[in-house]
Write a protein that holds these residues in place. Structure first.
Motif, PDB file in Angstrom:
ATOM      1  N   ARG A  58       0.890  -1.158   0.000  1.00 43.99           N
ATOM      2  CA  ARG A  58       0.000   0.000   0.000  1.00 43.99           C
ATOM      3  C   ARG A  58       0.924   1.202   0.000  1.00 43.99           C
ATOM      4  N   ILE A  59       0.604   2.202  -0.821  1.00 38.56           N
ATOM      5  CA  ILE A  59       1.415   3.411  -0.854  1.00 38.56           C
ATOM      6  C   ILE A  59       0.495   4.602  -0.600  1.00 38.56           C
ATOM      7  N   ASP A  60       0.826   5.362   0.435  1.00 42.57           N
ATOM      8  CA  ASP A  60       0.100   6.582   0.770  1.00 42.57           C
ATOM      9  C   ASP A  60       0.961   7.766   0.360  1.00 42.57           C
ATOM     10  N   TYR A  61       0.327   8.766  -0.255  1.00 43.86           N
ATOM     11  CA  TYR A  61       1.022   9.971  -0.703  1.00 43.86           C
ATOM     12  C   TYR A  61       0.314  11.197  -0.140  1.00 43.86           C
ATOM     13  N   ALA A  62       1.062  12.071   0.493  1.00 45.76           N
ATOM     14  CA  ALA A  62       0.549  13.382   0.877  1.00 45.76           C
ATOM     15  C   ALA A  62       0.445  14.219  -0.404  1.00 45.76           C
ATOM     16  N   PRO A  63      -0.226  15.369  -0.356  1.00 44.17           N
ATOM     17  CA  PRO A  63      -0.198  16.245  -1.525  1.00 44.17           C
ATOM     18  C   PRO A  63       1.251  16.520  -1.943  1.00 44.17           C
ATOM     19  N   TYR A  64       1.520  16.331  -3.215  1.00 44.21           N
ATOM     20  CA  TYR A  64       2.847  16.500  -3.819  1.00 44.21           C
ATOM     21  C   TYR A  64       3.881  15.508  -3.271  1.00 44.21           C
ATOM     22  N   GLY A  65       3.412  14.404  -2.703  1.00 44.38           N
ATOM     23  CA  GLY A  65       4.304  13.363  -2.205  1.00 44.38           C
ATOM     24  C   GLY A  65       4.908  12.554  -3.352  1.00 44.38           C
ATOM     25  N   LEU A  66       6.071  12.012  -3.104  1.00 44.29           N
ATOM     26  CA  LEU A  66       6.839  11.303  -4.126  1.00 44.29           C
ATOM     27  C   LEU A  66       7.282   9.936  -3.626  1.00 44.29           C
ATOM     28  N   ASN A  67       7.125   8.922  -4.451  1.00 45.47           N
ATOM     29  CA  ASN A  67       7.817   7.646  -4.265  1.00 45.47           C
ATOM     30  C   ASN A  67       8.971   7.734  -5.257  1.00 45.47           C
ATOM     31  N   PRO A  68      10.196   8.036  -4.779  1.00 43.81           N
ATOM     32  CA  PRO A  68      11.290   8.430  -5.668  1.00 43.81           C
ATOM     33  C   PRO A  68      11.729   7.307  -6.606  1.00 43.81           C
ATOM     34  N   PRO A  69      12.496   7.667  -7.634  1.00 37.63           N
ATOM     35  CA  PRO A  69      12.963   6.641  -8.573  1.00 37.63           C
ATOM     36  C   PRO A  69      13.612   5.468  -7.840  1.00 37.63           C
ATOM     37  N   HIS A  70      13.173   4.275  -8.216  1.00 34.34           N
ATOM     38  CA  HIS A  70      13.665   3.048  -7.599  1.00 34.34           C
ATOM     39  C   HIS A  70      13.438   1.886  -8.564  1.00 34.34           C
ATOM     40  N   THR A  71      13.959   0.740  -8.204  1.00 36.60           N
ATOM     41  CA  THR A  71      13.774  -0.451  -9.029  1.00 36.60           C
ATOM     42  C   THR A  71      13.595  -1.665  -8.129  1.00 36.60           C
ATOM     43  N   HIS A  72      12.928  -2.675  -8.680  1.00 30.37           N
ATOM     44  CA  HIS A  72      12.798  -3.985  -8.032  1.00 30.37           C
ATOM     45  C   HIS A  72      13.478  -4.985  -8.969  1.00 30.37           C
ATOM     46  N   LEU A  73      14.621  -5.484  -8.560  1.00 30.98           N
ATOM     47  CA  LEU A  73      15.379  -6.369  -9.442  1.00 30.98           C
ATOM     48  C   LEU A  73      14.751  -7.749  -9.583  1.00 30.98           C
ATOM     49  N   ARG A  74      13.824  -8.085  -8.681  1.00 26.51           N
ATOM     50  CA  ARG A  74      13.227  -9.425  -8.722  1.00 26.51           C
ATOM     51  C   ARG A  74      11.737  -9.413  -9.020  1.00 26.51           C
ATOM     52  N   ALA A  75      11.172  -8.282  -9.475  1.00 29.04           N
ATOM     53  CA  ALA A  75       9.719  -8.271  -9.636  1.00 29.04           C
ATOM     54  C   ALA A  75       9.227  -7.228 -10.631  1.00 29.04           C
ATOM     55  N   THR A  76       8.181  -7.597 -11.340  1.00 30.39           N
ATOM     56  CA  THR A  76       7.355  -6.654 -12.086  1.00 30.39           C
ATOM     57  C   THR A  76       6.311  -6.147 -11.105  1.00 30.39           C
ATOM     58  N   GLU A  77       5.910  -4.892 -11.255  1.00 31.68           N
ATOM     59  CA  GLU A  77       4.933  -4.281 -10.351  1.00 31.68           C
ATOM     60  C   GLU A  77       3.715  -3.829 -11.146  1.00 31.68           C
ATOM     61  N   ILE A  78       2.529  -4.102 -10.617  1.00 37.96           N
ATOM     62  CA  ILE A  78       1.293  -3.593 -11.201  1.00 37.96           C
ATOM     63  C   ILE A  78       0.602  -2.755 -10.134  1.00 37.96           C
ATOM     64  N   LEU A  79       0.346  -1.477 -10.459  1.00 37.90           N
ATOM     65  CA  LEU A  79      -0.147  -0.510  -9.487  1.00 37.90           C
ATOM     66  C   LEU A  79      -1.551  -0.061  -9.878  1.00 37.90           C
ATOM     67  N   VAL A  80      -2.440   0.046  -8.891  1.00 35.41           N
ATOM     68  CA  VAL A  80      -3.791   0.579  -9.107  1.00 35.41           C
ATOM     69  C   VAL A  80      -4.013   1.741  -8.145  1.00 35.41           C
ATOM     70  N   VAL A  81      -4.523   2.835  -8.681  1.00 32.44           N
ATOM     71  CA  VAL A  81      -4.852   4.005  -7.855  1.00 32.44           C
ATOM     72  C   VAL A  81      -6.269   3.829  -7.329  1.00 32.44           C
ATOM     73  N   VAL A  82      -6.428   4.012  -6.021  1.00 30.76           N
ATOM     74  CA  VAL A  82      -7.726   3.876  -5.372  1.00 30.76           C
ATOM     75  C   VAL A  82      -8.342   5.252  -5.120  1.00 30.76           C
ATOM     76  N   GLU A  83      -7.487   6.220  -4.820  1.00 28.51           N
ATOM     77  CA  GLU A  83      -7.963   7.553  -4.438  1.00 28.51           C
ATOM     78  C   GLU A  83      -6.940   8.585  -4.885  1.00 28.51           C
ATOM     79  N   GLY A  84      -7.380   9.663  -5.540  1.00 32.92           N
ATOM     80  CA  GLY A  84      -6.489  10.746  -5.932  1.00 32.92           C
ATOM     81  C   GLY A  84      -5.963  10.614  -7.345  1.00 32.92           C
ATOM     82  N   THR A  85      -4.984  11.451  -7.671  1.00 39.06           N
ATOM     83  CA  THR A  85      -4.366  11.496  -8.997  1.00 39.06           C
ATOM     84  C   THR A  85      -2.862  11.323  -8.845  1.00 39.06           C
ATOM     85  N   LEU A  86      -2.293  10.443  -9.659  1.00 37.19           N
ATOM     86  CA  LEU A  86      -0.892  10.073  -9.511  1.00 37.19           C
ATOM     87  C   LEU A  86      -0.208  10.095 -10.876  1.00 37.19           C
TER      88      LEU A  86
END
Length: 152
Positions: A62-90
């Protein structure tokens, strides 16, 4: 007697000792504290939280973001990621790396997501998420590894 067996660096529990709690995690419905320099908080649910995930090849965050919050550039060397937004704009994106054709350049793929939108980050590629709005954002992501790791 049952000898401990390590699989993927984790001890496999004696099958006679396995409990429902080995497959359970509670609390992803609760917002997390985003009062930090990035304005985001990742709550992982992987093999470290649910031992029963070992060898199953999946995990969740689960990822929570404050207004103008950032999940900075990163990588997962062992996984593909599928993300769904539940609330807000990303605003999300990833960058290709090491193109096979020397005439090609690394390419940036981006999209603005709204509730119900889904975006995929291929395994090993650098990616990010940024809350472009004035309200909180909540997103969930599935990963194709029980222990995807992260490098920022």
């Amino acid at each position: 007697m049952y000898d401990a067996v390590f699989v993927n660096g984790k001890i496999c529990k004696n099958p006679n000792m396995v409990l429902a709690d080995d497959f359970y995690f509670s609390g992803l419905n609760k917002p997390r504290n985003t009062s930090n320099p990035l304005g985001s908080r990742v709550t992982p649910v992987n093999v470290n939280q649910i031992p029963g995930l070992n060898t199953l090849g999946i995990s969740l965050v689960r990822i929570d973001y404050a207004p103008y919050g950032l999940n900075p550039p990163h990588t997962h060397l062992r996984a593909t990621e599928i993300l769904v937004v539940v609330e807000g704009t990303l605003y999300v994106g990833f960058v290709t790396s090491n193109p096979a054709n020397p005439n090609q350049k690394n390419k940036l793929f981006t999209k603005t997501l709204h509730p119900g939108d889904v975006f995929v980050f291929p395994e090993g590629l650098i990616h990010f998420q940024f809350n472009t709005g004035k309200t909180n954002v909540v997103a969930f992501a599935g990963l194709s590894s029980q222990n995807p790791g992260v490098i920022t």
